[in-house]
Scaffold this motif. Structure first.
Motif, PDB file in Angstrom:
ATOM      1  N   GLU A 580       6.657   5.142   7.031  1.00 58.47           N
ATOM      2  CA  GLU A 580       6.260   3.791   6.622  1.00 58.47           C
ATOM      3  C   GLU A 580       4.767   3.622   6.825  1.00 58.47           C
ATOM      4  O   GLU A 580       4.219   3.941   7.882  1.00 58.47           O
ATOM      5  N   ALA A 582       1.746   0.811   6.627  1.00 61.89           N
ATOM      6  CA  ALA A 582       1.618  -0.656   6.590  1.00 61.89           C
ATOM      7  C   ALA A 582       0.256  -1.104   7.088  1.00 61.89           C
ATOM      8  O   ALA A 582       0.133  -1.743   8.129  1.00 61.89           O
ATOM      9  N   GLY A 583      -0.800  -0.712   6.370  1.00 60.99           N
ATOM     10  CA  GLY A 583      -2.121  -1.292   6.590  1.00 60.99           C
ATOM     11  C   GLY A 583      -2.888  -0.777   7.776  1.00 60.99           C
ATOM     12  O   GLY A 583      -3.964  -1.285   8.073  1.00 60.99           O
ATOM     13  N   GLU A 584      -2.393   0.205   8.488  1.00 57.65           N
ATOM     14  CA  GLU A 584      -3.161   0.726   9.598  1.00 57.65           C
ATOM     15  C   GLU A 584      -4.380   1.481   9.056  1.00 57.65           C
ATOM     16  O   GLU A 584      -4.511   1.698   7.866  1.00 57.65           O
ATOM     17  N   GLU A 586      -6.505   3.960   7.505  1.00 63.86           N
ATOM     18  CA  GLU A 586      -6.013   4.986   6.592  1.00 63.86           C
ATOM     19  C   GLU A 586      -6.962   6.170   6.503  1.00 63.86           C
ATOM     20  O   GLU A 586      -8.181   6.014   6.507  1.00 63.86           O
ATOM     21  N   ARG A 594      -2.292   6.153  -2.416  1.00 65.22           N
ATOM     22  CA  ARG A 594      -2.385   4.825  -3.019  1.00 65.22           C
ATOM     23  C   ARG A 594      -2.961   4.909  -4.440  1.00 65.22           C
ATOM     24  O   ARG A 594      -2.556   4.155  -5.328  1.00 65.22           O
ATOM     25  N   PHE A 620       5.322   2.209   1.333  1.00 65.65           N
ATOM     26  CA  PHE A 620       4.120   1.396   1.514  1.00 65.65           C
ATOM     27  C   PHE A 620       4.549  -0.060   1.705  1.00 65.65           C
ATOM     28  O   PHE A 620       4.684  -0.826   0.741  1.00 65.65           O
ATOM     29  N   ALA A 621       4.732  -0.430   2.952  1.00 67.25           N
ATOM     30  CA  ALA A 621       5.259  -1.757   3.269  1.00 67.25           C
ATOM     31  C   ALA A 621       4.269  -2.863   2.962  1.00 67.25           C
ATOM     32  O   ALA A 621       4.663  -4.030   2.796  1.00 67.25           O
ATOM     33  N   ASP A 622       2.967  -2.535   2.882  1.00 65.61           N
ATOM     34  CA  ASP A 622       1.956  -3.559   2.636  1.00 65.61           C
ATOM     35  C   ASP A 622       1.607  -3.690   1.157  1.00 65.61           C
ATOM     36  O   ASP A 622       0.705  -4.447   0.801  1.00 65.61           O
ATOM     37  N   ASP A 623       2.292  -2.970   0.298  1.00 63.25           N
ATOM     38  CA  ASP A 623       2.046  -3.034  -1.141  1.00 63.25           C
ATOM     39  C   ASP A 623       3.204  -3.800  -1.775  1.00 63.25           C
ATOM     40  O   ASP A 623       4.336  -3.310  -1.845  1.00 63.25           O
ATOM     41  N   SER A 624       2.936  -5.033  -2.224  1.00 64.02           N
ATOM     42  CA  SER A 624       3.999  -5.878  -2.756  1.00 64.02           C
ATOM     43  C   SER A 624       4.661  -5.268  -3.988  1.00 64.02           C
ATOM     44  O   SER A 624       5.873  -5.420  -4.189  1.00 64.02           O
ATOM     45  N   VAL A 627       7.063  -2.594  -2.701  1.00 59.05           N
ATOM     46  CA  VAL A 627       8.238  -3.185  -2.038  1.00 59.05           C
ATOM     47  C   VAL A 627       9.208  -3.749  -3.069  1.00 59.05           C
ATOM     48  O   VAL A 627      10.424  -3.522  -3.002  1.00 59.05           O
TER      49      VAL A 627
END
Length: 650
Positions: A580, A582-584, A586, A594, A620-624, A627
């Motif tokens: 996963e 999520a914006g950490e 990179e 990405r 990619f949990a931070d990519d709407s 998701v």
């Protein structure tokens, strides 16, 4: 043109169990999860329902599922294709189901499937639905003409599998298998729309006829170079009949049919009293033999003398050549310019001119002798060749005379044994009768008339027009190369692929990389880096899909990608969970991933009827977008998988 997409993939188990994966047409559909949850089985399920000859579904799926199906959609049109899953140990199943219509429900049990049929019939049904032309194989197709466009040739354009996605040697799914590669290559011009259904059939038929023509011409040449066994037996009987005086010898160039007609006439011969073979015939044969032997001895003597003269000429020529090479040194002294004075004291002296004249005369003589050898040697070679041919002819004539003498002696001995020439004739006529009876059913080796075959080939060649087909194919390759080059520049790469162009060829097929700065042409294995291989495969796959859309090819608008994150993350084991993100903070690998994800969504948005199914380990949990496009997420915590673990064993 509305392109076919996948609406769902479903599995049926025992006791009414069912499992369906739903996808949205014309969008990116993502399935993520841990290793070992069955993500890669999706490609194998689609392939199996497209009529694969072998079921490659994993053991777990085969032990807990009894059937698998795929629902295809194209606008309001729907197509459901299902297939029984064989138990472990069985290669495949020939039982399939295929039905089309609108608002088709997904079967929950095997009994609810419609359109029960065989594998071949189901593949033909799918081909008609997809719009693959009626170009079925000919039952008399030869090994050189079996290639045809079928639903099985679509898979290289639908699947970018783990064996392909970052490979340096395999360009398309299926090309690594020789038995599939031939048909894939042969059908590619059809799917690229460089040829249509009618031309494709004409090309296949032309290959078949050319193959037949080559075989028939080879057979004709073989027949022309040797006599048939039937002709030899007929000639032997006629020769015996001639020696006992009941027929005449046929001309040397008599055909097999003429000999058989003469044999047929001999079978009607009425026996009449006659005499034994004339003794004078044997004497004449011996006289001819002596004459031939004398001529042969004389010619061999001449041949031996000629070869001796050739050896001497060769030796003399070598000597003259060496002498001329030595005397040529005198040419550098300018013999014609020698002064009549002493070069030391400058007193009058003709010694130098005399020496120069002597050298010049020797050089001229050697040159004349060399020219004489060059004039005589070819004549000796030609004379030696003529003598060899004459020796060959005399030896052939000698063998023929010996065979006649041998036959005469055998016949005479046979006549004496029978003790009556009439009995000898009766014996021969009996053999002729037996020959005619036995040869009635014997296959006559006659040269076939190839006129009609050649006319058919000319007509097909006029219709096929290979020049026009080649131009269309080159144009298609150029368009695909241009699209793939633009795609490559939008994807993350490293040198030498940064800013490079791609050149696609469908003949092998292969992709070459043209470097931006040097214009140097590199083959795929030369570029190095899994990141480059991934970018090239993705760029080409989407370029082909765009071309299929533009030319309205029957290839479905489906592209299944198996883990584009493979080059960016370490190889995982069977028990590794989903990754996963999520914006950490990179790193370069995540940024590159990405970029690929952005490319996928951008391409699907720009294309009409293109559906992407992405099988991924990363989430990619931070990519709407990512998701919302994720249709299934099988993590260790959720304990979910393609086939639930609580399904009973079949």
């Amino acid at each position: 043109m509305i392109r076919w997409n996948i609406a769902s993939i479903f599995f049926l188990g025992v006791s009414g169990r069912s499992r369906a994966l739903t996808f949205k047409p014309g969008e990116v559909n993502i399935i993520t999860g841990a290793s070992g949850t069955g993500k890669s089985t999706i490609i194998k399920a689609i392939d199996y329902c497209l009529g694969s000859s072998k079921c490659e579904l994993p053991v777990h799926v085969r032990r807990h599922s009894t059937a698998v199906g795929v629902k295809w959609v194209a606008g309001e049109d729907e197509l459901i294709v299902g297939r029984l899953i064989p138990p472990v140990g069985q290669t495949s199943s020939s039982k399939m189901f295929a039905t089309s219509g609108r608002n088709l429900p997904i079967p929950q049990k095997i009994e609810e499937f419609d359109g029960s049929t065989t594998t071949n019939a189901a593949k033909a049904f799918i081909e008609r639905a997809f719009g693959i032309g009626d170009i079925g194989t000919d039952s008399n197709a030869t090994s050189s003409g079996k290639a045809r466009a079928t639903v099985r040739n679509l898979t290289p354009y639908l699947f970018v599998t783990k064996e392909v996605i970052d490979s340096e040697s395999v360009l398309f799914h299926g090309l690594e298998k020789a038995e599939k590669a031939r048909d894939i290559l042969a059908s590619m011009p059809y799917f690229l729309r460089a040829t249509d259904e009618a031309s494709f059939k004409d090309e296949r038929r032309l290959r078949q006829l050319l193959y037949i023509l080559d075989n028939e011409e080879a057979r004709t040449r073989s027949l022309a170079s040797k006599e048939t066994a039937l002709k030899k037996r007929a000639m032997s009987l006629i020769s015996e009949a001639h020696r006992i005086g009941i027929t005449t010898l046929p001309p040397p160039d008599a055909s097999e049919e003429e000999l058989l007609q003469q044999i047929e006439g001999l079978s009607q011969t009425q026996l009449q009293p006659t005499s034994y073979p004339v003794e004078g015939e044997l004497g004449a044969l011996h006289e001819q033999r002596r004459e031939i032997l004398n001529k042969l001895t004389d010619v061999k003597r001449k041949s031996h003398a000629t070869r001796s003269a050739l050896r001497e000429a060769n030796g003399f020529e070598d000597t003259v050549t060496r002498q001329r090479s030595k005397l040529r040194l005198a040419e550098h002294f300018k013999l014609g310019e020698i002064a009549s004075v002493c070069p030391v004291c400058e007193s009058p002296s003709k010694k130098g001119q005399e020496t120069a004249n002597a050298l010049q005369k020797a050089l001229n003589k050697v040159q004349a002798e060399s020219a004489a050898v060059e004039r005589v040697k070819p004549k000796l070679v030609e004379h030696d060749r003529e003598l060899k041919e004459e020796i060959t002819q005399l030896n052939s004539a000698l063998r023929r005379i010996d065979n006649q003498i041998k036959a005469w002696l055998q016949q005479t001995d046979e006549a004496r044994k029978l003790n009556d020439i009439a009995q000898l004739k009766a014996h021969l006529l009996g053999r002729i009768s037996f020959f005619l009876e036995s040869s009635t059913d014997e296959k006559r080796q006659t040269s076939p008339d190839l006129t009609v075959l050649r006319d058919d080939i000319k007509q097909l060649e006029a219709r096929v027009n290979p020049e026009e087909r080649e131009i269309r194919l080159r144009r298609a390759e150029a368009k695909i190369s241009a699209i793939a080059s633009k795609n490559l520049q939008r994807l993350p790469t490293v040198a030498p692929c940064i800013g490079a162009e791609l050149d696609f060829s469908s003949r092998r097929p292969e992709v070459s990389v043209i470097e931006a700065d040097t214009d140097e042409l590199l083959k795929l294995p030369d570029v190095g880096s899994d990141q480059n291989y991934l970018a090239i495969h993705i760029a080409l796959a989407f370029a082909l899909q765009k071309h299929f859309e533009l030319v309205e090819s029957p290839v479905p608008g489906v592209l299944v990608l198996d883990q584009i994150s493979r080059p960016y993350f370490p190889t995982r084991g069977e028990n590794d969970d989903e990754t996963e993100i999520a914006g950490e903070r990179e790193d370069e690998e995540v940024k590159a991933m990405r970029t690929h994800i952005d490319f996928l969504f951008s391409e699907v948005e720009q294309r009409t009827g293109l559906q992407v199914i992405l099988i991924e380990h990363a989430y990619f949990a931070d990519d709407s977008r990512y998701v919302s496009s994720t249709r299934q997420r099988w993590t260790r915590a959720s304990k979910e998988a393609l086939i639930p673990i609580d399904w009973p064993t079949r």
